[in-house]
Design a protein around this motif. Structure first.
Motif, PDB file in Angstrom:
ATOM      1  N   HIS A   1      -7.564   2.091  -7.078  1.00  0.00           N
ATOM      2  CA  HIS A   1      -8.101   3.190  -6.261  1.00  0.00           C
ATOM      3  C   HIS A   1      -6.957   4.093  -5.800  1.00  0.00           C
ATOM      4  N   ALA A   2      -5.891   3.455  -5.300  1.00  0.00           N
ATOM      5  CA  ALA A   2      -4.763   4.233  -4.772  1.00  0.00           C
ATOM      6  C   ALA A   2      -4.095   5.026  -5.896  1.00  0.00           C
TER       7      ALA A   2
ATOM      8  N   SER B   1       1.811   1.775  -3.616  1.00  0.00           N
ATOM      9  CA  SER B   1       0.753   2.132  -4.582  1.00  0.00           C
ATOM     10  C   SER B   1       0.112   3.473  -4.255  1.00  0.00           C
ATOM     11  N   SER B   2       0.221   3.935  -2.998  1.00  0.00           N
ATOM     12  CA  SER B   2      -0.391   5.226  -2.657  1.00  0.00           C
ATOM     13  C   SER B   2       0.654   6.348  -2.606  1.00  0.00           C
TER      14      SER B   2
ATOM     15  N   PRO C   1       2.756   9.404  -3.511  1.00  0.00           N
ATOM     16  CA  PRO C   1       2.510  10.433  -4.534  1.00  0.00           C
ATOM     17  C   PRO C   1       3.620  10.539  -5.583  1.00  0.00           C
TER      18      PRO C   1
ATOM     19  N   ALA D   1      -5.451   6.039  -8.665  1.00  0.00           N
ATOM     20  CA  ALA D   1      -6.351   7.013  -9.293  1.00  0.00           C
ATOM     21  C   ALA D   1      -6.080   8.421  -8.773  1.00  0.00           C
ATOM     22  N   GLU D   2      -5.726   8.520  -7.512  1.00  0.00           N
ATOM     23  CA  GLU D   2      -5.475   9.820  -6.878  1.00  0.00           C
ATOM     24  C   GLU D   2      -4.468  10.640  -7.697  1.00  0.00           C
ATOM     25  N   GLY D   3      -3.402   9.975  -8.179  1.00  0.00           N
ATOM     26  CA  GLY D   3      -2.386  10.710  -8.938  1.00  0.00           C
ATOM     27  C   GLY D   3      -2.499  10.480 -10.446  1.00  0.00           C
ATOM     28  N   VAL D   4      -3.621   9.925 -10.906  1.00  0.00           N
ATOM     29  CA  VAL D   4      -3.840   9.575 -12.323  1.00  0.00           C
ATOM     30  C   VAL D   4      -2.608   8.862 -12.895  1.00  0.00           C
ATOM     31  N   LYS D   5      -2.234   7.777 -12.223  1.00  0.00           N
ATOM     32  CA  LYS D   5      -1.001   7.081 -12.619  1.00  0.00           C
ATOM     33  C   LYS D   5      -1.278   5.953 -13.579  1.00  0.00           C
TER      34      LYS D   5
ATOM     35  N   GLU E   1       0.839  -1.209   0.000  1.00  0.00           N
ATOM     36  CA  GLU E   1       0.000   0.000   0.000  1.00  0.00           C
ATOM     37  C   GLU E   1       0.875   1.261   0.000  1.00  0.00           C
TER      38      GLU E   1
END
Ligand code: NAD
Length: 490
Positions: free
Chosen positions: A240-241, A218-219, A221, A243-247, A215
């Motif tokens: 999900h993780a 994957s989370s 930044p 998606a936050e940084g549009v990776k 985790e």
């Protein structure tokens, strides 16, 4: 007792928290593993960025080709160590690990060295765009620091399959092997150190998924992209993780693969191939078939023949060269597989072979062994026919027509692989192309050319890797467009 440590910024790092690496052969402890905390993962990501901005980022493609070849040579030299570590972690037989896992792990580096050496890195092209002359060319650049999260079933092979092209494209990597198989990834870090890869280019962090190194990667930044192989549900969490940084993500996930066997196939060759497709690595290959559809005229013959063949599969110590099946990866996974045997029983399945746990009368009775198992008699909507089990079990059912079997084989949310057995050329093309999967094999299984696209449809993954497909995922293309003025008159 072995200690598997983290490798960050070219240094071996211990951590206060450790966990045990357990042998599935007999439940003994193989090694103590140092679990990376959030700070160490963060240090690994920072080291990766320093590497890309520094010595590693300044390497030319030709220099990276040399590095990849050196890595392969050093792995070759340490083949026996890799074999021992992989077998200790997984219990997989020598007959498989020495032919598939370790040679393929090494081949991944050689293959991507060759592909990089010949890849069109800058595509130059004179173009006529919007009525003006322009020179367009694309520059291939690294993404930055790539997070690599891998599973336990083919530990070295699947890790190197992603590390090799990521390094080839000039990225730094932060890798996390499965908590069940930390051994060969640790040896790979030793290889990176031995060949003098610039520090920070390859970072290894051990640990688990949620609230651990998986985790944290994957989370993070500052991770530029995530490449992951594992269960579809885990893919959802990682997405999900990310998606936050549009990776960008590249996912190779689970499957519930179909085998389709027509009555006109070469029966003996098919039984040889299907024995591998069902039971290689104790059924723990994502590409293994768990749903077998057999044309009705040869249905009984198939069930009898596969049950007979199972009797000849040697289930024994991994080191015995004649062993064909070892244990499952862990007691936890064995319990999951056995729970599906129970589900199948309750759903009314007939057991053609297996269904239990082999007894040895020695320390292996503490291990994670199950019998190769064949069931029949369930409807297509039974749980044992729809859900991925990931063990040495398949359900066999009869079919009557080509269109019927295509519909039934595609009636799943997974879409990884299919294997089709027929001697009719037209049917081979028709059926294999109509499968909604990433890979269709005809009259064979698990035959791979590393340049071909690999991946899955639906719940089985996102994207394709292999050859240029890998270089495309692991690099960012910047297009440069330079307008060229027409020659001035006079
Ligand atoms: P898994 O998803 O449980 O674990 C894979 C990796 O992800 C491990 O390193 C684990 O620690 C990590 N992880 C778990 N949860 C996480 C989270 N929330 N965030 C970040 N990381 C996390 O899978 P597994 O049990 O190790 O492997 C078996 C699965 O892998 C099966 O479903 C199989 O089909 C699939 N698989 C697919 C392919 C393919 O190419 N499509 C190949 C091999 C295996």
């Amino acid at each position: 007792m072995k200690h598997y440590r983290n490798f960050v910024n070219g240094q071996w790092v211990e951590s206060p928290r450790t966990f045990e690496d357990i042998s599935p052969v007999d439940g003994s402890v193989v090694a103590t593993v140092h679990e990376a905390d959030r700070e160490l993962v963060d240090e690994a990501v920072k080291a990766g960025h320093r590497a890309v901005a520094g010595a590693w980022g300044q390497t030319t493609a030709a220099e990276r080709v040399v590095f990849l070849r050196r890595i392969a040579d050093e792995m070759d030299r340490r083949q026996a160590d890799f074999l021992a570590a992989e077998m200790a972690d997984t219990g997989k037989p020598l007959s498989m690990a020495s032919v598939v896992d370790v040679p393929r792990g090494i081949a991944n580096f050689r293959t991507f060295a060759d592909i990089l050496a010949t890849a069109p890195l800058d595509g130059h092209r004179l173009d006529l765009s919007d009525g003006a002359y322009a020179l367009n060319y694309a520059v291939r650049k690294p993404l930055g620091v790539v997070g690599v999260i891998s599973p336990w079933n083919l530990p070295l092979l699947l890790l190197t399959w992603k590390v090799a092209p990521a390094l080839a494209c000039g990225n730094a990597v932060v890798v996390k092997p499965s908590e069940d198989t930390p051994g060969t990834a640790t040896l790979l870090a030793e290889v990176m150190e031995a060949v003098g890869l610039p520090e920070g280019a390859f970072n290894l962090t051990h640990g688990f998924g949620p609230n651990s190194a998986g985790e944290f990667i994957s989370s993070h930044p500052d991770i530029s992209a995530i490449t992951f192989t594992g269960e579809s549900r885990t893919g959802t969490s990682i997405m999900h993780a990310a998606a936050e940084g549009v990776k960008p993500v590249s996912f190779e996930l689970g499957g519930k693969n179909a085998a389709i066997i027509f009555a006109d196939c070469d029966f003996d060759k098919m039984i040889d191939g299907m024995t591998r497709a069902l039971f290689l690595n104790s059924g723990q290959v994502c590409l293994c078939s768990e749903r077998v559809y057999v044309e009705r005229p040869i249905f009984e013959r198939f069930c009898d023949a596969i049950a007979e063949r199972i009797k000849t599969l040697k289930i024994d110590w991994p080191q015995d060269p004649d062993t064909r099946m070892g244990p499952l990866i862990s007691a936890k996974h064995r319990d999951k597989v056995l729970s599906y045997f129970e589900v199948a029983r309750q759903e009314g399945a007939t057991f053609v072979a297996g269904g239990g746990v082999p007894r040895f009368g020695d320390e292996r009775d503490n291990g994670a062994w199950v019998e190769p198992t064949v069931i029949t008699g369930l409807s297509d909507d039974a749980r044992a026919v729809r859900e991925e089990i990931f063990g040495p079990i398949c359900h066999v059912s009869p079919f009557d027509s080509e269109s019927e079997v295509i519909g039934r084989a595609n009636d799943t949310r997974y879409g990884l692989a299919a294997t089709i057995w027929t001697s009719n050329l037209g049917r081979a093309h028709r059926v294999s192309e109509s499968m909604q999967v990433g890979i269709s094999w005809v009259n064979t299984w698990f035959l791979r050319d590393l340049r071909t696209p690999f991946g899955g449809a639906g719940l089985s993954g996102i994207g394709r890797e292999g050859g240029m497909h890998s270089l495309n995922f692991y690099s960012e293309l910047t297009n440069v467009c330079i307008q060229i003025d027409q020659e001035e008159e006079g």
